[in-house]
Design an enzyme around this catalytic site. Structure first.
Site, mmCIF file in Angstrom:
data_model
loop_
_atom_site.group_PDB
_atom_site.id
_atom_site.type_symbol
_atom_site.label_atom_id
_atom_site.label_comp_id
_atom_site.label_asym_id
_atom_site.label_seq_id
_atom_site.Cartn_x
_atom_site.Cartn_y
_atom_site.Cartn_z
ATOM 1 C CD GLU A 1 -3.261 1.013 1.703
ATOM 2 O OE1 GLU A 1 -4.036 1.982 1.670
ATOM 3 O OE2 GLU A 1 -3.561 -0.090 2.191
ATOM 4 C CB THR A 2 4.077 2.114 1.633
ATOM 5 O OG1 THR A 2 3.577 1.933 2.968
ATOM 6 C CG2 THR A 2 5.064 3.263 1.604
#
Length: 152
Positions: free
Chosen positions: A75-76
């Site tokens: 997700e980062t």
């Protein structure tokens, strides 16, 4: 884990954000959670984002890399790509994340590479492939972000 690297941005992107008074490497850090997990973004552009994370400290009770840790890395990286695609007038908000875990990792460093699947005006979707130090696929993830106006 505490060693910092400088994120590599294309110069035109650095200049575009600098005109707005934005420090890109600070903005696109992995945040407090990513910092605690040792996530480091080493390359960032709208068409490719690369980051690493140690397995040590991010394991589940069986000593394997925690699936949630892979999700944080994915997700980062996908969010950074989405933000760069959207540009300084947009913010990226994750709306869907799915992860398929292919194999376990017990030690070393994993590397995630996020590449775009779709880059539209209101959404961006990235595929994130996470591999171990032997280039074996550990996880495949897909993240879709909503691109919202930064003002308002």
């Amino acid at each position: 884990m505490g060693e910092q690297t400088t994120v590599k941005f294309p110069q035109e992107v650095i200049d575009e954000y600098a005109e707005l008074g934005v420090d890109l490497p600070a903005l696109f850090s992995a945040g407090h959670l990513g910092e605690r997990m040792g996530v480091q973004i080493i390359e960032a552009a709208a068409d490719r984002v690369v980051g690493t994370m140690p397995v040590e400290g991010n394991t589940q009770p069986y000593g394997l890399l925690h699936g949630g840790a892979s999700a944080v890395l994915a997700e980062t990286l996908g969010s950074v790509g989405s933000m760069l695609h959207g540009g300084p007038s947009k913010i990226a908000v994750g709306v869907d994340l799915n992860c398929t875990h292919h194999r376990g990792a017990r030690s070393g460093m994993v590397t995630g590479v996020a590449t775009p699947v779709h880059r539209g005006r209101s959404t961006a979707t990235y595929e994130i492939v996470i591999t171990d130090e032997h280039d074996k696929r550990v996880c495949t993830a897909r993240l879709t972000c909503l691109l919202r106006d930064a003002q308002g």
